[in-house]
Design an enzyme around this catalytic site. Structure first.
Site, PDB file in Angstrom:
ATOM      1  N   SER A 103       0.827  -1.218   0.000  1.00 44.25           N
ATOM      2  CA  SER A 103       0.000   0.000   0.000  1.00 44.25           C
ATOM      3  C   SER A 103       0.859   1.265   0.000  1.00 44.25           C
ATOM      4  O   SER A 103       0.527   2.246  -0.679  1.00 44.25           O
ATOM      5  CB  SER A 103      -0.982   0.007   1.182  1.00 44.25           C
ATOM      6  OG  SER A 103      -0.338  -0.292   2.384  1.00 44.25           O
ATOM      7  N   HIS A 157       5.814 -12.780   7.282  1.00 44.13           N
ATOM      8  CA  HIS A 157       5.998 -11.384   6.884  1.00 44.13           C
ATOM      9  C   HIS A 157       7.156 -11.294   5.902  1.00 44.13           C
ATOM     10  O   HIS A 157       8.113 -12.062   5.992  1.00 44.13           O
ATOM     11  CB  HIS A 157       6.272 -10.492   8.100  1.00 44.13           C
ATOM     12  CG  HIS A 157       6.029  -9.053   7.807  1.00 44.13           C
ATOM     13  ND1 HIS A 157       6.998  -8.233   7.296  1.00 44.13           N
ATOM     14  CD2 HIS A 157       4.904  -8.295   7.917  1.00 44.13           C
ATOM     15  CE1 HIS A 157       6.481  -7.028   7.114  1.00 44.13           C
ATOM     16  NE2 HIS A 157       5.214  -7.036   7.476  1.00 44.13           N
ATOM     17  N   ARG A 160       3.131  -5.063  16.873  1.00 39.62           N
ATOM     18  CA  ARG A 160       1.739  -4.608  16.782  1.00 39.62           C
ATOM     19  C   ARG A 160       0.796  -5.716  17.249  1.00 39.62           C
ATOM     20  O   ARG A 160      -0.282  -5.449  17.775  1.00 39.62           O
ATOM     21  CB  ARG A 160       1.413  -4.204  15.330  1.00 39.62           C
ATOM     22  CG  ARG A 160       2.316  -3.084  14.799  1.00 39.62           C
ATOM     23  CD  ARG A 160       2.116  -2.843  13.316  1.00 39.62           C
ATOM     24  NE  ARG A 160       2.417  -4.024  12.521  1.00 39.62           N
ATOM     25  CZ  ARG A 160       2.223  -4.126  11.214  1.00 39.62           C
ATOM     26  NH1 ARG A 160       1.743  -3.098  10.532  1.00 39.62           N
ATOM     27  NH2 ARG A 160       2.528  -5.237  10.559  1.00 39.62           N
ATOM     28  N   HIS A 176      -1.875  -8.996   1.953  1.00 43.46           N
ATOM     29  CA  HIS A 176      -1.595  -7.713   2.628  1.00 43.46           C
ATOM     30  C   HIS A 176      -2.742  -7.467   3.617  1.00 43.46           C
ATOM     31  O   HIS A 176      -3.001  -8.292   4.484  1.00 43.46           O
ATOM     32  CB  HIS A 176      -1.440  -6.637   1.542  1.00 43.46           C
ATOM     33  CG  HIS A 176      -0.890  -5.319   1.994  1.00 43.46           C
ATOM     34  ND1 HIS A 176      -0.243  -5.130   3.184  1.00 43.46           N
ATOM     35  CD2 HIS A 176      -0.904  -4.080   1.393  1.00 43.46           C
ATOM     36  CE1 HIS A 176       0.131  -3.859   3.302  1.00 43.46           C
ATOM     37  NE2 HIS A 176      -0.267  -3.194   2.229  1.00 43.46           N
ATOM     38  N   ASP A 225      -2.205  -8.712  11.739  1.00 43.56           N
ATOM     39  CA  ASP A 225      -3.541  -9.186  11.377  1.00 43.56           C
ATOM     40  C   ASP A 225      -3.977 -10.418  12.160  1.00 43.56           C
ATOM     41  O   ASP A 225      -5.160 -10.759  12.172  1.00 43.56           O
ATOM     42  CB  ASP A 225      -3.593  -9.499   9.875  1.00 43.56           C
ATOM     43  CG  ASP A 225      -3.257  -8.285   9.035  1.00 43.56           C
ATOM     44  OD1 ASP A 225      -3.755  -7.198   9.368  1.00 43.56           O
ATOM     45  OD2 ASP A 225      -2.491  -8.411   8.060  1.00 43.56           O
TER      46      ASP A 225
HETATM   47  C1  LIG Z   1       3.175 -12.159   4.417  1.00 39.59           C
HETATM   48  C2  LIG Z   1       3.623 -13.077   3.317  1.00 39.59           C
HETATM   49  C3  LIG Z   1       2.838 -12.722   2.040  1.00 39.59           C
HETATM   50  C4  LIG Z   1       5.115 -12.865   3.064  1.00 39.59           C
HETATM   51  O1  LIG Z   1       5.446 -13.553   1.902  1.00 39.59           O
HETATM   52  P1  LIG Z   1       6.961 -13.959   1.587  1.00 39.59           P
HETATM   53  O2  LIG Z   1       7.878 -12.856   1.962  1.00 39.59           O
HETATM   54  O3  LIG Z   1       6.999 -14.436   0.181  1.00 39.59           O
HETATM   55  O4  LIG Z   1       7.175 -15.143   2.621  1.00 39.59           O
HETATM   56  P2  LIG Z   1       8.302 -16.253   2.624  1.00 39.59           P
HETATM   57  O5  LIG Z   1       9.532 -15.816   1.904  1.00 39.59           O
HETATM   58  O6  LIG Z   1       8.439 -16.714   4.020  1.00 39.59           O
HETATM   59  O7  LIG Z   1       7.623 -17.405   1.738  1.00 39.59           O
HETATM   60  C5  LIG Z   1       8.296 -18.632   1.482  1.00 39.59           C
HETATM   61  C6  LIG Z   1       7.274 -19.726   1.351  1.00 39.59           C
HETATM   62  O8  LIG Z   1       6.588 -19.886   2.612  1.00 39.59           O
HETATM   63  C7  LIG Z   1       5.186 -19.760   2.401  1.00 39.59           C
HETATM   64  N1  LIG Z   1       4.568 -19.077   3.519  1.00 39.59           N
HETATM   65  C8  LIG Z   1       4.878 -17.851   4.006  1.00 39.59           C
HETATM   66  N2  LIG Z   1       4.004 -17.521   4.983  1.00 39.59           N
HETATM   67  C9  LIG Z   1       3.168 -18.580   5.130  1.00 39.59           C
HETATM   68  C10 LIG Z   1       2.045 -18.809   5.944  1.00 39.59           C
HETATM   69  N3  LIG Z   1       1.588 -17.893   6.800  1.00 39.59           N
HETATM   70  N4  LIG Z   1       1.412 -19.992   5.830  1.00 39.59           N
HETATM   71  C11 LIG Z   1       1.841 -20.928   4.942  1.00 39.59           C
HETATM   72  N5  LIG Z   1       2.886 -20.731   4.106  1.00 39.59           N
HETATM   73  C12 LIG Z   1       3.527 -19.562   4.203  1.00 39.59           C
HETATM   74  C13 LIG Z   1       5.074 -18.920   1.146  1.00 39.59           C
HETATM   75  O9  LIG Z   1       3.773 -19.068   0.566  1.00 39.59           O
HETATM   76  C14 LIG Z   1       6.190 -19.463   0.306  1.00 39.59           C
HETATM   77  O10 LIG Z   1       5.774 -20.713  -0.204  1.00 39.59           O
HETATM   78  P3  LIG Z   1       6.242 -21.216  -1.667  1.00 39.59           P
HETATM   79  O11 LIG Z   1       7.731 -21.253  -1.638  1.00 39.59           O
HETATM   80  O12 LIG Z   1       5.593 -22.542  -1.799  1.00 39.59           O
HETATM   81  O13 LIG Z   1       5.713 -20.204  -2.639  1.00 39.59           O
HETATM   82  C15 LIG Z   1       3.384 -14.550   3.703  1.00 39.59           C
HETATM   83  O14 LIG Z   1       4.057 -14.816   4.911  1.00 39.59           O
HETATM   84  C16 LIG Z   1       1.917 -14.902   3.836  1.00 39.59           C
HETATM   85  O15 LIG Z   1       1.291 -15.277   2.838  1.00 39.59           O
HETATM   86  N6  LIG Z   1       1.314 -14.781   5.061  1.00 39.59           N
HETATM   87  C17 LIG Z   1      -0.091 -15.023   5.264  1.00 39.59           C
HETATM   88  C18 LIG Z   1      -0.891 -13.800   4.848  1.00 39.59           C
HETATM   89  C19 LIG Z   1      -0.728 -12.659   5.815  1.00 39.59           C
HETATM   90  O16 LIG Z   1      -0.834 -12.814   7.014  1.00 39.59           O
HETATM   91  N7  LIG Z   1      -0.514 -11.473   5.271  1.00 39.59           N
HETATM   92  C20 LIG Z   1      -0.375 -10.259   6.071  1.00 39.59           C
HETATM   93  C21 LIG Z   1       1.039  -9.793   6.087  1.00 39.59           C
HETATM   94  S1  LIG Z   1       1.239  -8.405   7.158  1.00 39.59           S
END
Ligand SMILES: CC(C)(COP(=O)(O)OP(=O)(O)OC[C@H]1O[C@@H](n2cnc3c(N)ncnc32)[C@H](O)[C@@H]1OP(=O)(O)O)[C@@H](O)C(=O)NCCC(=O)NCCS
Length: 442
Positions: A242, A319, A328, A272, A374
């Site tokens: 954002s 994250h 937070r 997000h 969240d």
């Molecule tokens: C926040 C988020 C998008 C960060 O993504 P990122 O920086 O790419 O995270 P990572 O580098 O740790 O990801 C590596 C792998 O772990 C997975 N992973 C990361 N967080 C995960 C979670 N909460 N549950 C399951 N798998 C997860 C990713 O999908 C990725 O899988 P892949 O290699 O099969 O594609 C991710 O942690 C996520 O999807 N979280 C859940 C949604 C969420 O809470 N979003 C709010 C963020 S403030």
């Protein structure tokens, strides 16, 4: 010129001059390496922009102009009567000016936003023309765009606005939009779920308490929650979707309304801001599957494995930058202790916090197994009776305006140019590998 604008002008001019000197004298200093995994990996933590309002540390969490959340809860001014949580007006002041405000400066800002908060009727008419099943974030983004009729920047630009005055018109737009967002959000909430209108605004209340009041909540602790909520969601440095969307779209000299609407379209993604509704959906579904009550750790564990086996993420965990429990999240746990005590859904959030991290860690791929903001926010809202979880990201959006728009004013004052990073094809990367490593093309 209002006092806040005057104060900003005094800060911005010397800073703009200093940055010119930095670029001229030290523009060739190398800040980091660009590697192939970063380019394919969403540019995580690759330095590519400057954000003045806040800085995120992977372990410690967010600092707003150097202050962490615990410090801000203590140091930011509170409501006049029985105030215990920081007023979000204060964090906006801090992010914009770089100094902690006095209570008087914060109360002046509350008054200023109250004065600027009238929303033109055509925005409400546009919302009324939408079916009720349009997601609240879609309604929110559309209403922000509809408000563009009020843009001071775009009207002045049409008349030939001088570059040196871009920040001034952007300041006006940002202040007006922030002032109006609670009214728009409350309107969307009431029309979507109750088929009625928000309560008339109460000009004696601060920005967050008035928002709670317009949404239809009179409970004092809910008002406190709104003050904390709108403070802690305000900013997370510049690269999150954002904030970056605001900066990127704004860099084309698109006005505050275009830029912030774009930001909200990004916040509406489940990775997000929409994660706050997904967390509640996930927890409620867990309860439903078990027939209600408090689940055991083993039951949560099974549910987590089932979610992962279905190829889904555990919402509220992980994250892109953080590598520890989000402060937070902790601030919200403290809120529960201070104001709520026992609550079944909050207890489930705590149980999930015990169960999920080791499971995510054991996958060997999740870089941060800890909860983010969240993971907690939704159950607090449910506690006070706001059960309509697909509205939650709108609350996040109202708060996020404070950080990203403070920064957009800075972008204009510091003459940040149009953003245009380079991109390459995979063919180009394969050639690069061959030339660097001396191997034949893959
Ligand atoms: C926040 C988020 C998008 C960060 O993504 P990122 O920086 O790419 O995270 P990572 O580098 O740790 O990801 C590596 C792998 O772990 C997975 N992973 C990361 N967080 C995960 C979670 N909460 N549950 C399951 N798998 C997860 C990713 O999908 C990725 O899988 P892949 O290699 O099969 O594609 C991710 O942690 C996520 O999807 N979280 C859940 C949604 C969420 O809470 N979003 C709010 C963020 S403030």
């Amino acid at each position: 010129m209002d006092k806040l604008k005057q104060k900003f002008a005094e800060k911005a001019a010397p800073m703009a001059a200093e940055i010119k000197t930095i670029i001229k004298e030290h523009g060739d200093v190398v800040l980091g390496d660009i590697t192939i995994d970063k380019v394919y990996g969403g540019m995580k933590s690759m330095i590519g922009m400057v954000t003045e309002t806040s800085k995120l540390d992977a372990v410690e969490g967010i600092r707003f102009r150097g202050y962490n959340i615990t410090e801000l809860r203590e140091k930011l001014p509170k409501a006049k009567i029985n105030g215990k949580e920081p007023l979000p007006e204060g964090i906006f002041y801090l992010m914009l000016i770089g100094e902690l405000p006095t209570p008087e400066q914060v109360y002046e800002l509350s008054d200023e936003w109250a004065k600027r908060s009238a929303v033109p009727q055509h925005v409400y008419n546009m919302l009324d023309s939408l079916p009720k099943n349009v997601h609240p974030m879609t309604q929110f983004s559309m209403a922000i765009l509809a408000l563009r009729t009020e843009s001071v920047f775009s009207a002045s630009y049409d008349k030939g606005l001088n570059k040196k005055d871009y920040w001034d018109a952007t300041y006006e737009d940002a202040m007006n939009l922030i002032a109006r967002l609670p009214r728009i959000a409350a309107y969307i909430y009431r029309r979507t779920y109750f088929n009625d209108k928000p309560a008339e605004p109460d000009p004696t209340l601060d920005w967050a308490a008035n928002f709670a009041h317009m949404l239809g909540f009179s409970n004092n602790d809910f008002k406190r929650l709104m003050r904390l909520y709108l403070t802690i969601h305000a900013d997370h440095e510049g690269g999150n979707v954002s904030a970056h969307a605001t900066h990127l779209v704004g860099s084309a000299l698109s006005d505050v309304y275009y830029s912030f609407s774009a930001a909200m379209n990004g916040l509406a993604g489940p990775l997000h801001g929409l994660a706050n509704q997904e967390v509640v959906k996930w927890i409620l579904q867990l309860r439903e599957e078990l027939g209600g009550g408090l689940p055991t750790k083993k039951q949560i564990e099974d549910y987590v494995y089932k979610t992962l086996a279905q190829g889904k993420v555990i919402p509220g965990y992980g994250h892109a930058v953080l590598r520890q429990t989000d402060p937070r999240f902790t601030a919200q746990q403290e809120f529960v202790k201070r104001y709520i005590g026992q609550d079944d859904l909050c207890d489930i959030v705590n149980l999930v916090y015990e169960v999920v991290p080791p499971i995510l860690e054991a996958t060997g791929k999740v870089k941060n197994p800890w909860p983010n903001v969240d993971a907690h926010s939704g159950v607090l809202l449910i506690h006070y009776g706001m059960t309509e979880y697909d509205f939650y990201t709108v609350l996040f959006g109202v708060s996020r305006a404070l950080g990203v728009l403070a920064q957009l004013i800075w972008d204009r004052a510091l003459s940040h140019p149009i953003e245009r990073p380079g991109s390459v094809t995979t063919e180009w990367i394969k050639n690069k590998i061959a030339s660097v490593k001396g191997t034949a093309k893959a």
